[in-house]
Design a protein around this motif. Structure first.
Motif, PDB file in Angstrom:
ATOM      1  N   GLN B 105    -103.196  18.354  37.432  1.00 36.12           N
ATOM      2  CA  GLN B 105    -104.546  18.084  36.911  1.00 36.12           C
ATOM      3  C   GLN B 105    -105.614  18.692  37.807  1.00 36.12           C
ATOM      4  O   GLN B 105    -106.582  19.287  37.338  1.00 36.12           O
ATOM      5  N   GLU B 106    -105.420  18.530  39.119  1.00 34.36           N
ATOM      6  CA  GLU B 106    -106.415  19.069  40.043  1.00 34.36           C
ATOM      7  C   GLU B 106    -106.404  20.598  39.988  1.00 34.36           C
ATOM      8  O   GLU B 106    -107.455  21.247  40.104  1.00 34.36           O
ATOM      9  N   TYR B 107    -105.224  21.158  39.775  1.00 32.47           N
ATOM     10  CA  TYR B 107    -105.099  22.611  39.666  1.00 32.47           C
ATOM     11  C   TYR B 107    -105.846  23.112  38.427  1.00 32.47           C
ATOM     12  O   TYR B 107    -106.581  24.101  38.477  1.00 32.47           O
ATOM     13  N   ILE B 108    -105.662  22.422  37.317  1.00 31.84           N
ATOM     14  CA  ILE B 108    -106.373  22.761  36.090  1.00 31.84           C
ATOM     15  C   ILE B 108    -107.882  22.687  36.341  1.00 31.84           C
ATOM     16  O   ILE B 108    -108.656  23.573  35.932  1.00 31.84           O
ATOM     17  N   GLU B 109    -108.288  21.627  37.032  1.00 32.47           N
ATOM     18  CA  GLU B 109    -109.703  21.439  37.316  1.00 32.47           C
ATOM     19  C   GLU B 109    -110.244  22.645  38.091  1.00 32.47           C
ATOM     20  O   GLU B 109    -111.281  23.205  37.746  1.00 32.47           O
ATOM     21  N   ALA B 110    -109.496  23.065  39.110  1.00 29.36           N
ATOM     22  CA  ALA B 110    -109.950  24.185  39.948  1.00 29.36           C
ATOM     23  C   ALA B 110    -109.973  25.487  39.165  1.00 29.36           C
ATOM     24  O   ALA B 110    -110.948  26.246  39.224  1.00 29.36           O
ATOM     25  N   GLY B 159    -117.000  16.533  35.703  1.00 27.79           N
ATOM     26  CA  GLY B 159    -117.667  15.962  36.868  1.00 27.79           C
ATOM     27  C   GLY B 159    -118.154  17.055  37.810  1.00 27.79           C
ATOM     28  O   GLY B 159    -119.273  17.014  38.328  1.00 27.79           O
ATOM     29  N   GLU B 160    -117.298  18.043  38.033  1.00 29.50           N
ATOM     30  CA  GLU B 160    -117.695  19.147  38.915  1.00 29.50           C
ATOM     31  C   GLU B 160    -118.834  19.950  38.289  1.00 29.50           C
ATOM     32  O   GLU B 160    -119.753  20.383  38.978  1.00 29.50           O
ATOM     33  N   LEU B 161    -118.769  20.125  36.981  1.00 30.89           N
ATOM     34  CA  LEU B 161    -119.839  20.886  36.308  1.00 30.89           C
ATOM     35  C   LEU B 161    -121.161  20.144  36.421  1.00 30.89           C
ATOM     36  O   LEU B 161    -122.226  20.765  36.550  1.00 30.89           O
TER      37      LEU B 161
END
Ligand SMILES: [Mn+2]
Ligand SMILES: [Mn+2]
Lengths: 229, 253, 229, 253, 229, 229, 229, 229
Positions: B105-110, B159-161
């Motif tokens: 999931q974190e990889y997808i996020e990045a 969230g990052e966006l």
């Protein structure tokens, strides 16, 4: 304004239903307090008091319940078709009531008090204000929970035939419950608990039997035929 | 009774044989799970670093920052995701999903975060999965990230966006902020239709709440810039508050 | 029993450490109360009291902190290597202390008080009893949270150059923080908040600029240089 | 204003220098934490295996089983605990305690469990710590397990002892079960005096509740054997129900 | 045996009520999925002005709801007087339906969809299978939660008169709700939340007004007269 | 939009998988209901019904399970490699199935039904749609939980050789389980429970032995061999 | 038996205290309902109704509170020294009452209603049945929470001098609170919230000031002198 | 300013009450640590028979409690009528103290330590600083929780008459509690738990009795008469 008028209507309806709820609550709290008294007198069965006396006393409370439920029926009579709207307000107390009268009846007759008999005993009228089936069944489960304790104390007091009788009753009851296809709800959970009662009673019966204390009464199960004798 | 005893011993020993196989199976499974968990932790940690790298972007350094982010992301893929691919190849990757899902999931996020900043669009699941293909042994069924993990990662992306948008507005990049706003709004809306039918949507439902908060934070920021910019249109006779606003600091400072 | 002896040892060790903790707590509660006083005097900056006076007063508290931390260092000196065992007992208060002296320093010089400078100011010695870097960074974030309020009140009081100066400082600070890779912890959350401080200050700067209220001072940033325009 | 600008740039760059040092510090700290977490997970997993090995003990195989357990435990120490020792040597092991504490607790549990079965007594903290000394670089301050982790591990030990006691009773080892009962009772009683003054006793308080449950499970099991054994003393004329009971299966089967 | 007979009866009754529940659940899950589609299409309102197309699309779902509720009413029709027995199975979904059609109606007309209108829109018949008042009120609260976001996005899109209109509507609605004497239940909690919506809309209106962006329409409140105009 | 297209794809995929799940659930609920019937018929063993009859009846259900699992395998066959995606939907029911057929097999042969034998009995094919080993092991633990009750009731009914046989079986089984290294999961908890089953059976064996009721059969265990005497 | 006698005593005492509690609850629920009415009428201040009218109406409720507290005092008078035993039963409602009368007083006079004045207004007698200081302070905090909303709405309605007046009041109040050394409890939490109210009012004052809307009244702070003017 | 003066008063009062609280806390923490020691020494009762030594040791702590409560009474004496204001600060520790001295007394005499006796033992004076009835009752419930474990261990140690005595005591105690009409609070919950203690002791008594191990003492209950003998 129509907005104001509508909310004025709502206010009246909410107050009416709030008032109803208050009146229900008053009756229910009386039921609860009668329940406590009846429970206390039935509890003496664990101390091996003579049963007839106990039952005499316990029966006197049944009439009190009759009055309470009559009041409840009157309150609910004012808003036909809303039995289940307020059901949550009395169901838990009613389940306890059922467990007590079912236990009392069993002490007296050795039989299960039927649903219709329970309604009659409480002065309920099936067509208007009846006893919900699930409440009845849950009450029966509560009653079953008392039996292991009863058996243990009876044997301690020297009644070695008691386990056999209770085991017979509980085996039949458990088999009957198994016929029902229960949903995954409170009743199901209670019924699942019944098997521990059954197990405990079997254990006590075993203790009595292996020590040769059990009198030679009729066996728990008739040969061949399924179901209780 | 000696035959009987023999049979007993046989049963006993066949039971022991069977259970020693079971023991081996459980030991192997646990060892593999442990290796997968560790690889997943590494993927998580290094993906987070990529995300921080992308956040270092400003209008003056965009290209170099993204270039480094791309390299870092590639390193995560080759050094850590590849370990997952190797462990899970040919076996059933649904069985150990709980062990690697947080990392993926974190990889997808990045990856999607980097990609949005680079191209302004959503990196698709197919595209990510195709980059994983070379990591697999061609003779085995390749590891493919599943829709569920992809969607869970996407939910975190918003969230990052949101953080990026707030920063971009301070940076005067109003148009980019508005683009983010539209993008996140679309994702949120599309997800409302998909989330209820996900396999296990309880996690995702709390993420949806957070996401709506993020959307509203961006909307409130855009609102605030807009209202502020609108105040002086009458005075200055312009009709496009945003261009006026963005231009302002450059001209006057 | 050897078992009892071992537990007796443990009890003594734990009681000793409990005693230590009590002594730490006493110092920390004094730090906290000095913090409150210093905070109260620095708060007057929002009511536009003349800064030099304020700083004079505020500085007097720094010496008090010096004493407190000397005491803390002494207590901790008795159990070398256990700084982080008791860290939780003073970290939150120390973060507030940092935010106050960083704010004070900024009011005085317009610059960020560096980690080493902060240690020096508080009389801390990095090799023995230093200032944890995360505590320092969190303190800096707390200080950043005060700036929007400061800017708003300064403008209200007629200081139209203030937003430019704060914006410049905060922009640089934010850029510096972006160099860090953070975990999802408290510092991360605080750093996220700094973005909103920056935006608010930018808005006030905009309000002042657009109305032609800002004096013609040096621009916030040279063209081309990193950070906001 | 050119001097002013120079000063600005200087400030700016000194701030950047300082923060790049902070960034390095945080990166190193996180990397180390991650390595410690991984080592701790390995310690946990392998300590659990040691515990299962000890549970395989019966009166017929006690020695060989414990011999293997001893070897396995030594392997945990040398292969995994040693990694923790190396990472944490010379640094403040209180700072990263949360990262390795679960592993150390499980290690304590395994070591004391093995030791109790071997010697019938409690393995002390000093003894454990002295076995760690050879793993350290002698020039640096050695890693020493702290009282808190030791006590937390001890609390879990009682759960394993309870399982062991139940098994031992079925195995006819009544005396050993009673020994366990006394031992666990003592530990529980000693801990009631120590737990309230522990640094952070919230974890430990729930463990104490579980421990009391374990103690009572053992006591109930002993009660049940005792009562059962007492029933026939009058018949058989023996005065020591437990010896009678334990002897029975060996004789009659 | 009478025991067996009784439990056989119970089995039938429980199965019947279980079957009913299954059929209700099927309909409710269809309602839920229509709800989702309608919600997604109404969400577009935040992306631009409410266009007739948008409402057109949304209205098409209302007919679908009509069908669903007709089915529900049919199922329930088989066991008269048990509306509230199964109420829990559809109430939460119905509250969402209400919030959507109330929002749609407000976008279209600027007025609150009345309870009777809501029933009509959904094809419900008060005397047989009506819309529970609390469900209606909770739905209205849900709708109110959407308004602050709506106002913010409308202003961003350039509609500066929107905050005034929404504030007027919400003020009246809030005042109307205050007339009700709510129990300490879910509805009460939802209503308590409405004041945050009101506050937020007031803030947006303030932002627009202080910058002179609000057109000179009628004020939020008529002079003197209480209640909405 | 490509964004929309992608989500449309997802929606289709998820709906497909939802459909699959519905079909699985239908089969699983049939498995569950067969389980209940088989359980009811095996339960009669506690009431000392003649075993051959019981087994006859019970075996008839095994064929039904065969059909169910064939259907399940077919459904899963459509999405190869996703066995464990849907595993949670049938695992608990399958564990119960395992416990029943293992019990039945033990009643018949006195031996443990092995994993491969269980697969064969249920018509499962290890390479395509097999029986998860942990499910098998948990099922075996469930079966062990039934044995104390069985032993107690058998002794009550006069079968004094039963405790010896069960004790022998359970001792071996427990020894075999001890070879496994388990995580702190459900299986571990179930295995811990097996110790209590063993102890209870041992107690009953003791009761019977001490009273000289046990017939002179073969001893529980050869001298020297691992496991309890 | 002495055991029975003792428990009979307990029963009487528990019933007595239960009865007391019931009577308190009745009064408190009336207080709560008067609170709701008074709140509703004060809320109109946010809709810019003419203040004198509002205050007239609000004052009428103060007399009602007087009666309620007289009743409460009578009930409590029966068990002297037990004020704090039942304190929890009325404290939350009393805090709301305080917030309302403090707000009303502020609207009327611009000053803080003092503790002694509040007691007088409610007809409380410090020596017998007084107003707990913490309840008073919490009520004041609640009142402060209303001020940002009040300021925003007043400015919207065109009263541009309001922010200055409120800011002055709130700054003084906040400074006064800062003198207290609060424990880490509910009051502390409420007081911590007050700084957000202050900040918001400062922001509104800023908005008005920077736009040149603020009339040239006296400044928020006198030169030099600390504390409110 | 009167505002400042008032808050200065508040500061003094809050500090006074804070100081009081600190002093209470110091005493309470000493009570707690004495409690721990006494508990640890009473725990030995499970290891062997209750010896005079054990009681000797335990009694020595009672004097320590006496001192503690004297101190507490002195602190509280300074603010008459505020017993219940600070009650929460010592009640939980006092409940534990009660449970210990009640247990000790029961070990010594076999009787329940009465409320007045408990006050006397702790040096409390009902009219000034007494023992709250609910605290006493909760302490008694805590003590009851210890009894099942005690009985089990006594039987293991060979005292076969213990279950009968404990059961008699607990039955009477439970009956006495049933006379109280408890509110739905902590005490009620604790009392509800007592029935499990009773049940467990009944089971232990059963285990001893059925094996003929119980000596022929007086039965648990006198024939006919209700209540404890
Ligand atoms: Mn993230
Ligand atoms: Mn363990």
């Amino acid at each position: 304004h129509s907005l104001e008028k509508q909310f004025e209507d709502f206010r009246l309806q909410l107050e009416e239903s709030g008032g109803l709820r208050d009146r229900i609550r008053t009756v229910v709290s009386e039921i609860e307090s009668t329940t406590r008294l009846m429970h206390a007198s039935l509890l003496l069965v664990h101390q091996s008091r003579p049963t007839p006396e106990l039952l005499e006393k316990a029966k006197s409370y049944v009439n009190v319940f009759n009055d309470h439920y009559k009041q409840l029926a009157e309150v609910l009579g004012e808003c036909s078709g809303q039995y289940y709207r307020y059901h949550g307000d009395w169901r838990s107390e009613t389940q306890t009531v059922v467990s007590l009268i079912v236990f009392m009846h069993w002490l007296e007759t050795g039989n299960l008090l039927m649903h219709a008999e329970a309604e009659e005993k409480l002065g309920l009228n099936s067509s208007e204000f009846g006893l919900d089936i699930e409440d009845y069944l849950i009450g029966v489960c509560f009653m079953s929970n008392e039996l292991p304790r009863y058996v243990v104390n009876q044997v301690t007091a020297g009644d070695y035939d008691c386990p056999r009788k209770v085991l017979k009753f509980l085996t039949e009851l458990h088999a009957a419950f198994r016929m029902l296809n229960l949903r995954n709800d409170f009743l199901r959970k209670k019924f699942d608990g019944m098997k521990y009662d059954l197990r405990r009673v079997e254990e006590v019966y075993y203790d009595v039997k292996i020590r040769g204390l059990a009198p030679n009464g009729e066996p728990v199960e008739d040969q061949g035929a399924q179901g209780p004798p | 009774s000696s035959t009987k005893r023999a049979r007993t011993m046989a049963t006993n020993s066949s039971m022991r044989d069977a259970f020693s196989k079971h023991a081996e199976y459980l030991n192997n499974l646990n060892d593999k799970r442990e290796r997968v968990v560790k690889a997943s932790r590494d993927v998580t940690m290094n993906s987070k670093k990529v995300i921080f790298q992308v956040h270092r972007m400003s209008k003056y350094n965009k290209e170099e920052v993204l270039e480094k982010a791309e390299k870092d992301l590639a390193a995560v893929t080759n050094q850590h995701v590849s370990r997952l691919v190797k462990e899970l190849q040919g076996t059933d990757f649904w069985k150990l999903r709980r062990a690697y899902s947080p990392g993926i999931q974190e990889y997808i996020e990045a990856a999607t975060f980097y990609n949005f900043c680079k191209t302004g669009s959503l990196l698709k699941l197919d595209e990510i999965n195709s980059t994983l293909l070379p990591l697999s042994d061609p003779s085995l069924e390749p590891l493919q990230i599943n829709v569920l993990d992809y969607l869970l990662g996407l939910a975190d992306l918003t969230g990052e966006l949101m953080r990026l948008a707030i920063g971009q507005i301070s940076d005067g990049e109003l148009e980019f902020a508005e683009k983010i706003c539209r993008f996140v709004r679309d994702i949120y809306r599309d997800l409302t239709l998909v989330v209820p039918i996900m396999d296990d949507s309880s996690d995702m439902k709390t993420k949806m709440d957070t996401m709506l908060q993020s959307v509203m934070k961006i909307e409130n920021a855009c609102f605030s810039v807009h209202v502020r910019g609108s105040e002086y249109i009458p005075l200055l006779g312009s009709n496009d508050p945003s261009s006026f606003l963005v231009g302002l600091p450059d001209i006057e400072l």
